[in-house]
Design an enzyme around this catalytic site. Structure first.
Site, PDB file in Angstrom:
ATOM      1  N   HIS A 255       0.815  -1.221   0.000  1.00 36.32           N
ATOM      2  CA  HIS A 255       0.000   0.000   0.000  1.00 36.32           C
ATOM      3  C   HIS A 255       0.848   1.271   0.000  1.00 36.32           C
ATOM      4  CE1 HIS A 255       0.583  -0.071   4.469  1.00 36.32           C
ATOM      5  NE2 HIS A 255       0.455   1.244   4.353  1.00 36.32           N
ATOM      6  N   ASP A 302      -0.299  -7.594   1.195  1.00 35.69           N
ATOM      7  CA  ASP A 302       0.246  -6.234   1.281  1.00 35.69           C
ATOM      8  C   ASP A 302       1.780  -6.225   1.328  1.00 35.69           C
ATOM      9  OD1 ASP A 302      -0.245  -3.401   1.388  1.00 35.69           O
ATOM     10  OD2 ASP A 302       0.411  -3.442   3.472  1.00 35.69           O
ATOM     11  N   SER A 385       4.649   1.782   8.189  1.00 32.59           N
ATOM     12  CA  SER A 385       4.168   0.803   7.211  1.00 32.59           C
ATOM     13  C   SER A 385       5.328   0.177   6.453  1.00 32.59           C
ATOM     14  CB  SER A 385       3.216   1.472   6.224  1.00 32.59           C
ATOM     15  OG  SER A 385       2.025   1.862   6.855  1.00 32.59           O
TER      16      SER A 385
END
Length: 827
Positions: A255, A302, A385
């Site tokens: 992402h 992801d 992330s």
């Protein structure tokens, strides 16, 4: 594109003064203004970026966070600017031109640039720096790029420059003004200071430098923060493969938005971490590299796997994280990450993980994600992330998708499961297996590899060399080495010893804790006071007694007595040395210098030199060409050194080469000096080269200066040498001897000759005589006499029947003396 730690430049030097000193663009990194009389900054064409609307950006960031988009620190502005359409060109000197453009981003905390066309020729340099004086303790002000940053994708995205008023400058060789590509297409204004956001990460975050990180040092060094498109940021990590070949695979979250189109815009920052525990600030952004290609990705778990354009600089001490593709849960977990793109932090979960769906709480859900229920120490934030999740065995089991964890709550985070990403969605483009197990070994786990953290290291790399008169004193009288255990997890037993009785070593060994160091002092001992005149040598041995990794030896020498000149050649007359190519004897004309500096107009002393092309520069595509001195007889000599005066111009050894080789007997040649960088002498430079390892005690020592090889581009003035001397310990106070030195008389006539010559010599007393002939490579081609002869004159007729044209050296030995005679055969 790797970049080493960057220097800080202060732009306060007078350009006129520096230009008068003859500076060359090849002699410095960074801006040209301190070195040349160029336009003042205020006179440069200026591009002003659109002003920032901070409130609007804040609102946009809130929406981005709600939508799960990666955070950003800068706003890109699309432009299209090239040196052909914008900025201004100036002439630096006869070889180089300068282009500059000023960019102002009022109110920005930093700026970075995207060049979607980038290719520089040899000698080209792109520099980005603040328009005004730099802060001397801030190393983020100047960014320098060269042809080494050319990549197949043809792009360059730069790290941040901490300023809102910068200059982009390009230096090009004039011949390459139409042989480059440079197009600026994105100006990225930092409204949150990358790594120094006023809204720092939460105080509960733990700097990796803190004691909590001690057991995780190898894994910590695999993690980095990166920017994409000059605007967005996330965390990622270097990941090992089953071949353990250090392929620069870099894993992060899908992402974060990396695609085939924007992977080239990655700028990865290694070692961005606080220098002191609890600071959560002050980390450097100097260890960076740019560019990558996408290898695999999947939204299912992801993950994105990239391959960086270059291997990390070894000086950055990057690790490759190990992994575990087990399908179960784990007793505890650790994550290393960059919260809010701030300095690197570490977080601990002491309770077992569970398997769930993305953002789910029910186990096992769809089995694609690992849930960390709540962090017991530390947390994660925006910017974390893509960070790795490690199992208790220090192996990656997933990368961070997201969650609700923050300082002051007990919320959860979710990590895409490595075991599911292994097979992905069934193709090489959607799974890890093809890349991280290239040999299809089926391995379930791989451990972290940290090339920088194993074994023992000894610094400095220098040998210990001391000298003095008999009985002392000797200087230097000691050297200190540092022995370091590079492992962060285990101890090392070590020892230090020497075979030189005149050296004392302290301490001689012990045990080094993980990451610890000890200083070892090596001192000239009392036994040295009784040593005779000689060059005494020995070794210092540092041994890793645990596993041998890092065993090191250093040479130690002690010169007792003073070297004196044994042979001298001032080049007042032509000594008739062997030459090839454009090597010649005579007075140089001061020509050449297409690059660098021209030849001199005379010798260091007197008029004459031996030089390569006395009228100018060396040629393109040059093979090795030699100047070789008449052989030296070093029988009975110790600590032999070669001294001479040098005026040399040669490009970097990436392209062109100049060297000196020495041979005992002419069969095996040893390189004793070669250019390590571009050399542009502007005056005569003395050189003193130790050739004792080859020459000491040898009866036939050849020395040759080599020009070449060269490429087909730039030309420099090449070698010029003068005042060649051989110095040594002789144990004999006799005065300097000319070449050759002997009471024997040796000659030949005619010379040059064809087809034969008469070699004449005279013995002062009856003795056994050996007369041999050698070619210029030192190979013996004939033995003409090897018997006892009476005192007086003698002659031998030599008719070489199968030898080619060239120079040959006759060598006569008799009664401990030697004579040499150079002869030229013409056919």
């Amino acid at each position: 594109m790797n970049r080493p730690t960057l220097c800080t430049l202060v732009l306060g030097i007078s350009a006129l003064v520096a230009a008068a000193a003859g500076a060359s663009p090849l002699a410095f990194d960074g801006p040209a203004a301190p070195h040349y009389a160029v336009r003042q900054v205020d006179a440069l064409p200026t591009m002003a970026a659109a002003p920032l609307d901070l409130e609007a950006l804040r609102q946009e960031d809130l929406l981005r966070r709600e939508e799960g988009l990666p955070p950003r620190f800068a706003v890109p502005e699309d432009v299209f600017m090239t040196p052909a359409t914008d900025g201004v060109w100036e002439q630096l000197d006869r070889n180089f031109d300068l282009w500059r453009l000023r960019v102002q981003t009022p109110g920005a905390l930093s700026v970075n640039f995207g060049f979607t066309a980038y290719r520089l020729p040899k000698g080209g340099r792109l520099t980005i720096h603040p328009a005004r004086d730099l802060v001397t303790d801030d190393p983020r002000g100047v960014r320098v790029f060269t042809d080494r940053d050319n990549e197949e994708h043809g792009q360059l995205w730069t790290p941040v420059v901490v300023a809102d008023d910068v200059v982009i400058e390009l230096i090009l060789p004039r011949e390459s003004r139409h042989d480059y590509e440079l197009a600026l297409t994105s100006i990225n204004q930092g409204y949150r200071l990358f790594g120094e956001d006023p809204a720092k990460a939460g105080a509960c975050n733990i700097d990796v430098i803190c004691p909590e990180g001690d057991d995780w040092r190898r894994e910590i060094n695999s993690v980095a923060v990166y920017s994409r498109g000059g605007s967005l940021y996330c965390t990622g990590f270097m990941v090992n493969n089953t071949s353990e070949d250090l392929t620069p695979y870099f894993q992060t979250a899908n992402h974060c938005g990396i695609t085939d189109l924007n992977a080239a815009s990655l700028v990865v920052y290694w070692n961005f971490q606080s220098p002191a525990c609890g600071d959560q600030a002050g980390g450097p952004l100097t260890d960076f590299q740019t560019g990558a290609v996408r290898r695999a990705n999947s939204s299912l778990t992801d993950f994105t796997l990239l391959e960086l354009d270059d291997a990390p600089d070894p000086a950055h001490q990057v690790s490759w994280a190990g992994w575990n593709r087990a399908t179960g849960d784990f007793a505890s977990a650790v994550s290393v990450h960059h919260p809010s793109a701030d300095e690197k932090s570490i977080s601990f979960e002491d309770d077992p993980t569970t398997t769930t769906s993305r953002s789910g709480y029910t186990s096992p859900g769809d089995g694609l994600y690992i849930r960390v229920a709540d962090w017991d120490l530390g947390t994660t934030e925006d910017g974390s992330s893509g960070a790795p999740l490690f199992d208790p065995d220090h192996r990656v089991v997933g990368q961070l998708y997201g969650g609700y964890a923050a300082c002051g709550n007990n919320e959860s985070d979710w990590y895409g499961r490595f075991s599911v990403s292994w097979n992905g969605q069934g193709s090489a483009a959607t799974r890890l297996r093809d890349w991280l197990d290239p040999g299809d070994t089926g391995a379930l786990t791989v451990d972290t590899v940290a090339p920088w953290s194993t074994g023992m290291a000894v610094t400095p790399a220098d040998s210990f060399a001391s000298l003095g008169i008999p009985g002392g004193p000797f200087a230097p009288d000691q050297i200190v080495y540092t022995v370091t255990n590079r492992s962060n997890t285990s101890t090392v037993d070590w020892s230090a010893a020497t075979n030189a009785t005149w050296l004392d070593v302290s301490p001689t060994g012990g045990t080094l804790a993980a990451a610890a160091s000890v200083q070892v002092t090596v001192t000239i001992g009392a036994a040295a006071n009784s040593l005779g005149v000689a060059l005494h040598s020995g070794t210092l041995d540092f041994v890793n007694l645990t596993d041998g990794d890092g065993d090191t030896s250093r040479r130690a020498t002690l010169l007792v007595g003073e070297r004196e000149p044994v042979y001298t050649e001032s080049f007042d007359t032509n000594p008739g040395w062997f030459t090839s190519g454009l090597w010649a004897f005579g007075q140089p004309t001061g020509g050449g210098g297409a690059y660098g500096e021209p030849d001199p107009t005379s010798g260091a002393t007197g008029l004459n030199v031996y030089g390569y092309n006395l009228d100018g520069d060396y040629e393109s595509d040059l093979p090795e060409r030699y100047l070789m001195a008449t052989p030296y007889d070093c029988t009975g000599l110790q600590a032999v050194s070669l001294r001479f005066q040098r005026w040399l111009g040669v490009e970097s050894p990436d392209y062109d080469h100049a060297s000196i080789q020495v041979s005992a007997g002419g069969t095996t040649w040893v390189t004793v000096w070669e250019n390590q960088d571009t050399v542009t002498d502007l005056d005569w430079t003395p050189m003193d080269i130790d050739i004792s390892a080859v020459a000491d005690g040898q009866p036939l020592v050849f020395v040759r200066w080599t020009m070449g090889t060269t490429d087909d581009k730039w030309h420099y003035c090449g070698w010029n040498i003068d005042d060649v001397e051989i110095w040594a310990l002789t144990g004999d106070p006799s005065p300097v001897r000319d070449v050759p030195t002997t009471p024997l008389r040796l000659g030949s006539r005619p010379n040059p000759f064809n087809p034969s010559t008469v070699i004449t010599f005279e013995l002062p007393r009856a003795a056994r005589a050996r007369l041999e002939v050698f070619d210029t490579a030192g190979r013996k081609v004939a033995t003409l006499v090897d018997r006892r002869l009476a005192a007086g004159p003698h002659q031998v007729n030599w008719r070489p029947r199968r030898l080619p044209s060239g120079v040959y050296v006759a060598r006569l030995e008799a009664d401990g003396e030697t004579a040499l005679q150079r002869m030229t055969l013409l056919k």
